[in-house]
Scaffold this motif. Structure first.
Motif, PDB file in Angstrom:
ATOM      1  N   GLU A 177      -6.403  64.768  61.552  1.00 22.98           N
ATOM      2  CA  GLU A 177      -5.385  63.835  61.622  1.00 22.98           C
ATOM      3  C   GLU A 177      -4.728  63.820  62.967  1.00 22.98           C
ATOM      4  O   GLU A 177      -4.093  62.712  63.550  1.00 22.98           O
ATOM      5  CB  GLU A 177      -4.016  64.398  60.552  1.00 22.98           C
ATOM      6  CG  GLU A 177      -4.372  64.073  59.127  1.00 22.98           C
ATOM      7  CD  GLU A 177      -3.021  64.248  58.323  1.00 22.98           C
ATOM      8  OE1 GLU A 177      -1.937  64.541  58.621  1.00 22.98           O
ATOM      9  OE2 GLU A 177      -3.365  64.189  56.911  1.00 22.98           O
TER      10      GLU A 177
ATOM     11  N   SER B 169      -7.660  61.904  65.281  1.00 24.33           N
ATOM     12  CA  SER B 169      -8.230  60.628  64.921  1.00 24.33           C
ATOM     13  C   SER B 169      -8.016  59.426  65.575  1.00 24.33           C
ATOM     14  O   SER B 169      -8.746  58.589  65.769  1.00 24.33           O
ATOM     15  CB  SER B 169      -7.571  60.160  63.409  1.00 24.33           C
ATOM     16  OG  SER B 169      -6.291  60.285  63.383  1.00 24.33           O
ATOM     17  N   ASP B 170      -6.745  59.350  66.322  1.00 27.35           N
ATOM     18  CA  ASP B 170      -6.420  58.210  67.367  1.00 27.35           C
ATOM     19  C   ASP B 170      -7.006  58.481  68.568  1.00 27.35           C
ATOM     20  O   ASP B 170      -7.364  57.485  69.373  1.00 27.35           O
ATOM     21  CB  ASP B 170      -5.036  58.105  67.404  1.00 27.35           C
ATOM     22  CG  ASP B 170      -4.353  57.879  66.454  1.00 27.35           C
ATOM     23  OD1 ASP B 170      -4.855  56.996  65.570  1.00 27.35           O
ATOM     24  OD2 ASP B 170      -3.028  57.792  66.233  1.00 27.35           O
TER      25      ASP B 170
ATOM     26  N   LEU C 285     -13.769  52.965  59.031  1.00 29.73           N
ATOM     27  CA  LEU C 285     -12.528  53.055  58.373  1.00 29.73           C
ATOM     28  C   LEU C 285     -12.320  51.607  57.722  1.00 29.73           C
ATOM     29  O   LEU C 285     -11.821  51.417  56.705  1.00 29.73           O
ATOM     30  CB  LEU C 285     -11.407  52.978  59.213  1.00 29.73           C
ATOM     31  CG  LEU C 285     -11.133  54.595  59.822  1.00 29.73           C
ATOM     32  CD1 LEU C 285      -9.679  54.806  60.668  1.00 29.73           C
ATOM     33  CD2 LEU C 285     -11.054  55.501  58.621  1.00 29.73           C
TER      34      LEU C 285
ATOM     35  N   SER D 125      -6.793  56.668  56.010  1.00 29.49           N
ATOM     36  CA  SER D 125      -7.049  57.472  56.968  1.00 29.49           C
ATOM     37  C   SER D 125      -8.433  58.021  57.292  1.00 29.49           C
ATOM     38  O   SER D 125      -9.197  58.298  56.012  1.00 29.49           O
ATOM     39  CB  SER D 125      -5.718  58.519  57.216  1.00 29.49           C
ATOM     40  OG  SER D 125      -6.091  59.700  56.253  1.00 29.49           O
ATOM     41  N   LEU D 126      -8.762  58.541  58.613  1.00 26.24           N
ATOM     42  CA  LEU D 126     -10.053  59.158  58.711  1.00 26.24           C
ATOM     43  C   LEU D 126      -9.949  60.452  58.004  1.00 26.24           C
ATOM     44  O   LEU D 126     -11.019  60.823  57.456  1.00 26.24           O
ATOM     45  CB  LEU D 126     -10.149  59.318  60.157  1.00 26.24           C
ATOM     46  CG  LEU D 126     -11.573  60.118  60.644  1.00 26.24           C
ATOM     47  CD1 LEU D 126     -12.689  59.244  60.387  1.00 26.24           C
ATOM     48  CD2 LEU D 126     -11.353  60.284  62.317  1.00 26.24           C
ATOM     49  N   ASN D 127      -8.750  61.410  58.061  1.00 28.62           N
ATOM     50  CA  ASN D 127      -8.587  62.617  57.061  1.00 28.62           C
ATOM     51  C   ASN D 127      -9.057  62.555  55.808  1.00 28.62           C
ATOM     52  O   ASN D 127      -9.980  63.108  55.229  1.00 28.62           O
ATOM     53  CB  ASN D 127      -7.419  63.210  57.549  1.00 28.62           C
ATOM     54  CG  ASN D 127      -7.427  64.733  57.054  1.00 28.62           C
ATOM     55  OD1 ASN D 127      -8.143  65.632  57.600  1.00 28.62           O
ATOM     56  ND2 ASN D 127      -6.320  64.854  56.103  1.00 28.62           N
ATOM     57  N   ARG D 128      -8.237  61.371  55.232  1.00 29.44           N
ATOM     58  CA  ARG D 128      -8.385  61.236  53.763  1.00 29.44           C
ATOM     59  C   ARG D 128     -10.117  60.997  53.608  1.00 29.44           C
ATOM     60  O   ARG D 128     -10.535  61.367  52.649  1.00 29.44           O
ATOM     61  CB  ARG D 128      -7.660  60.059  53.376  1.00 29.44           C
ATOM     62  CG  ARG D 128      -7.653  59.631  51.913  1.00 29.44           C
ATOM     63  CD  ARG D 128      -7.200  60.654  50.990  1.00 29.44           C
ATOM     64  NE  ARG D 128      -8.084  61.553  50.397  1.00 29.44           N
ATOM     65  CZ  ARG D 128      -7.767  62.817  49.659  1.00 29.44           C
ATOM     66  NH1 ARG D 128      -6.482  62.933  49.399  1.00 29.44           N
ATOM     67  NH2 ARG D 128      -8.714  63.628  49.036  1.00 29.44           N
TER      68      ARG D 128
END
Length: 291
Positions: free
Chosen positions: A190, A193-194, A217, A276-279
């Protein structure tokens, strides 16, 4: 800018196969996330890139030159890991001097500036520092170097939220001023990710995903609403994960959310959101944990 090429690389420890014929290119001038659960093979791959472990089969090259065992190539690759490689009696400033001997382009002014930002005592012995302070010294080394490839393996180990935030900002600053290939291997998805342009996801010694973050994504979405309506909507679709709460349900679907798909769902009273990338990482790698 240099490209790091992993071509059909495998790693065996006796009968145990840790890496399974993996191939991936880390292209020059991009910021990568190397993601994976514990034991996925990330650190093993990094150790082979830097020659700390032997390749069982396949090859690792930088711009066509073999990377392991090549002093010239290794002089253009910086890798930060958890292992400490400095003599016990070496001071923080001594670590910087050691880096200058190994790499021709070490920026002392930048090292001093970052040391002030992170409140590092240059006279302090490295081995007596806390885990977080040792991480900061290693980060300063990487940020003060002008090399073609920088690899950070769990770079923020032991750092508080403020220091982590400062590191990410300084990394982007360094990346903009001295473009190179950056590979971040971290569990704090998290937080990074940006920053990332591309992600390589490893799972059980294999490459599961190699994609631009934006493209990855774009190929997934979350749909939610009454359980029965969600179940009807996702039937026949590539569902990664479904969660239920009483009569409510949400599902992560691995496909592009087109206007037609959205219209059909919204007509059924469903709601859509990005993932989200984490999800997405959790959903892509969760299957092996549940087995």
């Amino acid at each position: 800018m240099s490209t790091l090429t992993i071509e059909k690389v495998s790693k065996h420890y006796g009968k145990k196969q840790v890496l399974k014929d993996i191939s991936v290119n880390f292209e020059g001038g991009k910021l990568y996330g190397l993601l994976g659960r514990n034991g996925a093979g990330k650190t093993t791959l990094i150790d082979m890139i830097t020659g700390k472990q032997a390749v069982s089969s396949g090859q690792i090259t930088m711009d066509g030159r073999k990377a392991p065992g090549n002093d010239w190539v290794q002089g253009h690759i910086f890798a930060m890991g958890e292992q400490n490689i400095y003599p016990e009696d070496m001071s923080v400033k001594g670590v910087f001097s050691w880096m200058q001997l190994r790499y021709s382009r070490f920026n002392w002014d930048e090292a001093y500036r970052l040391s002030r930002i992170f409140h590092l005592d240059l006279k302090h012995r490295f081995c007596k520092l806390s885990t977080g302070q040792q991480s900061l010294v290693k980060l300063v080394c990487g940020l003060a170097l002008d090399v073609d490839i920088k690899i950070f393996d769990e770079p923020v180990l032991g750092l508080d939220a403020v220091h982590r935030d400062v590191f990410y900002k300084e990394l982007l600053k360094s990346y903009a001023e001295n473009p190179c290939t950056v590979i971040l291997s971290t569990h704090l998805i998290e937080e990074v990710s940006d920053l990332l342009e591309r992600v390589v996801v490893m799972d059980e010694g294999e490459i599961k995903v190699d994609s631009a973050v934006e493209d990855l994504l774009r190929e997934a979405y979350c749909v939610s609403g009454p359980r029965q309506d969600v179940e009807v909507f996702v039937k026949g679709r590539p569902v990664l994960e479904t969660e239920f709460l009483q009569g409510f349900a949400s599902a992560t679907v691995q496909e592009r959310l087109t206007e037609d798909i959205r219209r059909v769902g919204e007509q059924a009273g469903l709601q859509f959101a990005g993932v989200s990338l984490n999800r997405l990482f959790i959903d892509l790698t969760k299957e092996a944990v549940e087995q």
